[in-house]
Design an enzyme around this catalytic site. Structure first.
Site, PDB file in Angstrom:
ATOM      1  CD  GLN A 169      -3.081  -0.959   0.125  1.00  0.00           C
ATOM      2  OE1 GLN A 169      -3.217   0.089  -0.499  1.00  0.00           O
ATOM      3  NE2 GLN A 169      -3.851  -2.023  -0.097  1.00  0.00           N
ATOM      4  CB  SER A 195       0.376  -6.214  -4.986  1.00  0.00           C
ATOM      5  OG  SER A 195      -0.699  -6.779  -5.692  1.00  0.00           O
ATOM      6  CB  CYS A 250      -8.646  -9.856   2.662  1.00  0.00           C
ATOM      7  SG  CYS A 250      -7.720  -9.411   1.216  1.00  0.00           S
TER       8      CYS A 250
HETATM    9  N1  PLP Z   1      -0.526  -6.808   1.429  1.00  0.00           N
HETATM   10  C1  PLP Z   1      -1.335  -5.744   1.548  1.00  0.00           C
HETATM   11  C2  PLP Z   1      -0.963  -4.644   2.494  1.00  0.00           C
HETATM   12  C3  PLP Z   1      -2.512  -5.655   0.799  1.00  0.00           C
HETATM   13  O1  PLP Z   1      -3.306  -4.597   0.925  1.00  0.00           O
HETATM   14  C4  PLP Z   1      -2.828  -6.728  -0.075  1.00  0.00           C
HETATM   15  C5  PLP Z   1      -4.093  -6.715  -0.827  1.00  0.00           C
HETATM   16  O2  PLP Z   1      -5.160  -6.383  -0.297  1.00  0.00           O
HETATM   17  C6  PLP Z   1      -1.942  -7.800  -0.170  1.00  0.00           C
HETATM   18  C7  PLP Z   1      -0.799  -7.810   0.595  1.00  0.00           C
HETATM   19  C8  PLP Z   1      -2.220  -8.964  -1.081  1.00  0.00           C
HETATM   20  O3  PLP Z   1      -2.015  -8.612  -2.425  1.00  0.00           O
HETATM   21  P1  PLP Z   1      -2.383  -9.634  -3.600  1.00  0.00           P
HETATM   22  O4  PLP Z   1      -3.837  -9.426  -3.880  1.00  0.00           O
HETATM   23  O5  PLP Z   1      -1.497  -9.243  -4.764  1.00  0.00           O
HETATM   24  O6  PLP Z   1      -2.085 -10.989  -3.113  1.00  0.00           O
END
Ligand code: PLP
Length: 383
Positions: A177, A197, A324
């Site tokens: 983020q 990401s 999530c």
């Molecule tokens: N880490 C953080 C801080 C996130 O906000 C997210 C996604 O919501 C992820 C990891 C996971 O990313 P990805 O969807 O590429 O697995």
């Protein structure tokens, strides 16, 4: 539609989808192939790694390992670094489930895992961190920007504390983020491992990357043909990689973007708060000094999920905490910050992007206030 859920995911523009199609349909060659087209694709992948390395404030493309998501990159960082007779592993309570649940899995398997508490602002509690740092700590993982609250952790400060108490510990950060929003310098932050990401930065879904300062720190968790220096086997996903590269090349000026987003957030808040005369405004905002891209709000006496749906009825998409965890009733992060159950129940997340306009922000601020008032009124009649 007004989209204010940019922390959950972002769109691809037309040019990005054309790049995807080019590498899926025309330049589809396997980068491991020994003929010219294979070598050419391999070079293109290396140039994408260079772009990522530069965006992370470093130089070598061989420090970048592509994965199928940030979730996978976090798993590779944690499981890949762990080995027998490893010391204590420290994680912040605020971590995304892709770090937190991986830590919990290691704990379940008998590894010495401890969690660092959060302060009321959502940043880690640095005193708690210092108390938990000792020379038997082998691994520390603290995210840069929290995906639910926008709280920003001071990675340099964590690095300095680490150097004081356990200089050999591996330092990992989930930068998802923060990447593409704030200046990053993995060397200045003292990071050994860092995760990013694609789909949070107007790149494609299904691609992430792990920065690895020294590849000897990791063992693979996926075995196969030995791609990605043997650390992540599987044919490289060139269409996603090249589209991710394009997204990074389009970051623009991060400081200018941040100022745009600050103005947008403030315009939203003015409409929401200046008119909410009956409310204690300080009570509504959970994260005052956080990333302007993420706003965590809480409305007393109402259910955040209902607010999200009422906003959807007006054509505005916001979220309930992180995408999530939106279906789960508890909230580990807000609870650890000491936020009351009632406030957690009434919490929503608004996340802006550099493309959000002032008018959209104002419209959304007015709409959220109206939805809140409508809901309160309805509940009053029910009682
Ligand atoms: N880490 C953080 C801080 C996130 O906000 C997210 C996604 O919501 C992820 C990891 C996971 O990313 P990805 O969807 O590429 O697995």
């Amino acid at each position: 539609m007004i989209y204010l859920d940019n922390a959950a995911t972002t769109f691809l523009d037309k040019k990005a989808s054309e790049i995807y199609a080019k590498y899926a349909c025309n330049d589809f060659f396997n980068p491991s192939a020994i003929y010219g087209d294979g070598a050419r694709i391999k070079n293109e992948i290396n140039s994408a790694k260079e772009t990522i390395a530069r965006a992370l404030g470093t130089t070598f493309n061989s420090n970048i390992i592509f994965t199928g998501s940030a979730t996978e990159a976090n798993n590779l960082a944690i499981f890949g670094a762990y080995r027998k007779n490893f010391g204590k592993m420290l994680f912040s309570v605020g971590e995304h489930p892709s770090v937190y649940n991986t830590a919990m899995e290691l704990k379940k398997r008998g590894v010495n895992v401890e969690f660092i508490n959060l302060s009321s602002s959502g940043e880690i509690d640095y005193l708690d961190l210092e108390n938990k740092l000792s020379n038997d700590v082998s691994f520390i993982s603290v995210m840069m920007v929290n995906n639910e609250t926008g709280a920003i952790n001071d990675l340099r400060k964590i690095y300095e504390l680490k150097n004081k108490h356990c200089p050999n510990a591996i330092f990992h950060s989930d930068l998802v983020q923060g990447f593409g929003k704030f200046k990053i310098n993995v060397d200045y932050f003292g990071l050994d491992l860092a995760t990013i990401s694609g789909h949070k930065v107007f790149g494609p879904k299904g691609i992430g990357a792990l920065y690895v300062k020294d590849k000897n720190l990791l063992s693979p968790i996926v075995f196969g043909g030995g791609q990605e220096y043997g650390l992540r086997s599987g044919t490289e996903n060139t269409p996603l990689i090249m589209t991710f590269k394009y997204a990074i090349e389009n970051f623009g000026n991060l400081k200018e973007n941040e100022n745009i987003v600050k103005n947008v957030r403030d315009a939203f808040l003015i409409e929401l708060l200046d008119n909410s005369t009956n409310e204690n405004n300080n009570d509504i905002i959970i994260n005052a000094n956080a990333s302007p891209y993420i706003l965590s709000l809480s409305f007393s006496g109402v259910n955040g999920e209902t607010l999200v749906h009422l906003m959807e009825d007006t054509g505005i998409l916001i979220s309930r905490g992180s995408a999530c965890s939106s279906k789960k009733s508890g909230n580990r992060i807000l609870e650890n910050m000491g936020i009351s159950h009632e406030k957690i129940l009434g919490s929503v997340r608004i996340s802006f992007s550099k493309y959000t306009t002032l008018q959209e922000a104002k419209t959304a601020g007015i709409a959220l206030l109206n939805c809140y008032k409508k809901l309160k009124e309805k509940l009053k009649w029910k009682m």
